[in-house]
Design an enzyme around this catalytic site. Structure first.
Site, PDB file in Angstrom:
ATOM      1  N   ASP A  67       0.813  -1.219   0.000  1.00  0.00           N
ATOM      2  CA  ASP A  67       0.000   0.000   0.000  1.00  0.00           C
ATOM      3  C   ASP A  67       0.847   1.270   0.000  1.00  0.00           C
ATOM      4  O   ASP A  67       2.060   1.230   0.189  1.00  0.00           O
ATOM      5  CB  ASP A  67      -0.939  -0.016   1.210  1.00  0.00           C
ATOM      6  CG  ASP A  67      -0.228  -0.450   2.502  1.00  0.00           C
ATOM      7  OD1 ASP A  67       1.006  -0.458   2.537  1.00  0.00           O
ATOM      8  OD2 ASP A  67      -0.921  -0.779   3.472  1.00  0.00           O
ATOM      9  N   ASP A 136      -7.204  -2.610  14.286  1.00  0.00           N
ATOM     10  CA  ASP A 136      -8.606  -2.849  13.913  1.00  0.00           C
ATOM     11  C   ASP A 136      -8.752  -4.083  13.012  1.00  0.00           C
ATOM     12  O   ASP A 136      -9.811  -4.313  12.433  1.00  0.00           O
ATOM     13  CB  ASP A 136      -9.208  -1.600  13.236  1.00  0.00           C
ATOM     14  CG  ASP A 136      -8.509  -1.228  11.925  1.00  0.00           C
ATOM     15  OD1 ASP A 136      -7.561  -1.945  11.519  1.00  0.00           O
ATOM     16  OD2 ASP A 136      -8.911  -0.233  11.302  1.00  0.00           O
ATOM     17  N   HIS A 138      -7.009  -4.708  10.232  1.00  0.00           N
ATOM     18  CA  HIS A 138      -6.772  -4.518   8.791  1.00  0.00           C
ATOM     19  C   HIS A 138      -5.485  -5.196   8.344  1.00  0.00           C
ATOM     20  O   HIS A 138      -4.562  -5.405   9.119  1.00  0.00           O
ATOM     21  CB  HIS A 138      -6.810  -3.033   8.401  1.00  0.00           C
ATOM     22  CG  HIS A 138      -5.628  -2.206   8.805  1.00  0.00           C
ATOM     23  ND1 HIS A 138      -5.756  -0.972   9.403  1.00  0.00           N
ATOM     24  CD2 HIS A 138      -4.293  -2.405   8.678  1.00  0.00           C
ATOM     25  CE1 HIS A 138      -4.554  -0.462   9.616  1.00  0.00           C
ATOM     26  NE2 HIS A 138      -3.645  -1.307   9.199  1.00  0.00           N
ATOM     27  N   GLU A 143      -9.458  -1.806   5.428  1.00  0.00           N
ATOM     28  CA  GLU A 143     -10.086  -1.503   6.714  1.00  0.00           C
ATOM     29  C   GLU A 143     -11.336  -2.364   6.909  1.00  0.00           C
ATOM     30  O   GLU A 143     -11.850  -2.946   5.946  1.00  0.00           O
ATOM     31  CB  GLU A 143     -10.463  -0.019   6.745  1.00  0.00           C
ATOM     32  CG  GLU A 143      -9.272   0.935   6.651  1.00  0.00           C
ATOM     33  CD  GLU A 143      -8.462   1.032   7.948  1.00  0.00           C
ATOM     34  OE1 GLU A 143      -8.414   0.044   8.708  1.00  0.00           O
ATOM     35  OE2 GLU A 143      -7.869   2.094   8.189  1.00  0.00           O
TER      36      GLU A 143
END
Ligand code: GLP
Length: 261
Positions: A67, A136, A138, A143
């Protein structure tokens, strides 16, 4: 999913570096999927050492990072291109033209995403994908709520992720609000996946990813669908696993039977 529980972050780094080095040793033209964040840095240091001791060459390796932040140029100190150059690429003999990271500062983001997918395909797909995990759940910047079949595309970052990553910026306001990320579908096509997690702040995410239901709410749970994933954690990140003792026993059993090293 194979779960390897090791005593500390150093052992996790060593394990990851050994796996990556073994992949390159058995196939010099390996296509590696790489990750950023604090977690893989120890493994990158070990790989640099192996290169310096002339035990490993990256000269024919191709890399694809997961990313990149949207809005940051490659020379921005918080960009993932800058991170990879500083933490790995400039210390080893990989050809910079063989290292790929999405460009986050282009005008046509959709074209960049399609291009990235095409480049992975042209390279013959990912042999080994290294992953960290967000608090979280991810992976990459997929996400919670991300399609489990998604391809490389633009994702909006959650506020939790922006806060977690604010340490790389001078203020929270400077953290970009979106990123280009390989999709979960892209990641799941890697032949092998190595997810690393260290520290107690990852214990909830690891438990949800490994023992929770398969759900878009925990993107890393998609790895349960992959047949060659190894999750490597330290004791702190493993602390909330219900089947902790079973994973330990499985490793011993695998070694006893000569199935793993
Ligand atoms: C970022 C990256 C992820 C990484 C995560 C965890 O959000 N996009 O690929 O796994 O951070 O980072 P850390 O290893 O610093 O906890």
């Amino acid at each position: 999913v194979r779960i390897v529980i090791l005593s500390d972050a150093v052992s996790v780094a060593e394990f990851a570096a050994e796996e990556m080095a073994a992949a390159i040793s058995s196939k010099a033209t390996s296509v590696l999927g790489l990750a950023t964040g604090g977690t893989p840095v120890g493994a990158y240091r070990q790989l640099i050492e192996l290169y310096k001791n002339r035990r490993l060459s990256f000269s024919e390796v191709t890399t694809f990072n997961l990313d990149e932040y949207i809005g940051l140029s490659p020379d921005h100190p918080a960009s993932y291109r800058y991170f990879m150059n500083e933490n790995l690429f400039r210390h080893i003999d990989v050809q910079i033209k063989s290292t790929h990271i999405p460009l986050g500062d282009v005008s046509d983001l959709i074209a960049e995403c399609c291009n990235y997918e095409a480049r992975i395909e042209r390279a013959g797909g990912l042999d080994l994908q290294l992953l960290g995990i967000g608090t979280d759940g991810h992976i990459g910047f997929n996400e919670p709520g991300s399609s489990l079949a998604g391809r490389t595309r633009v994702k909006t970052l959650t506020e939790q992720t922006r806060r977690d990553n604010a340490r790389y910026f001078s203020s929270l306001d400077e953290v970009p609000t979106s990123a280009i990320t390989m999709g979960i579908g892209t990641i799941l096509e890697a032949k092998r996946i190595l997810l690393l997690a260290t520290g107690s702040n990852k214990a909830d995410a690891i438990r949800a990813a490994v023992e929770g239901p398969l759900t878009t709410s925990v993107p890393a749970s998609a790895l349960q669908l992959h047949s060659a994933t190894v999750v490597v954690v330290d004791e702190a990140a493993a602390a909330k696993l219900d089947r902790h003792d079973y994973y330990r026993r499985s490793e011993l059993e695998g070694r006893r039977l000569g199935l793993i090293r």
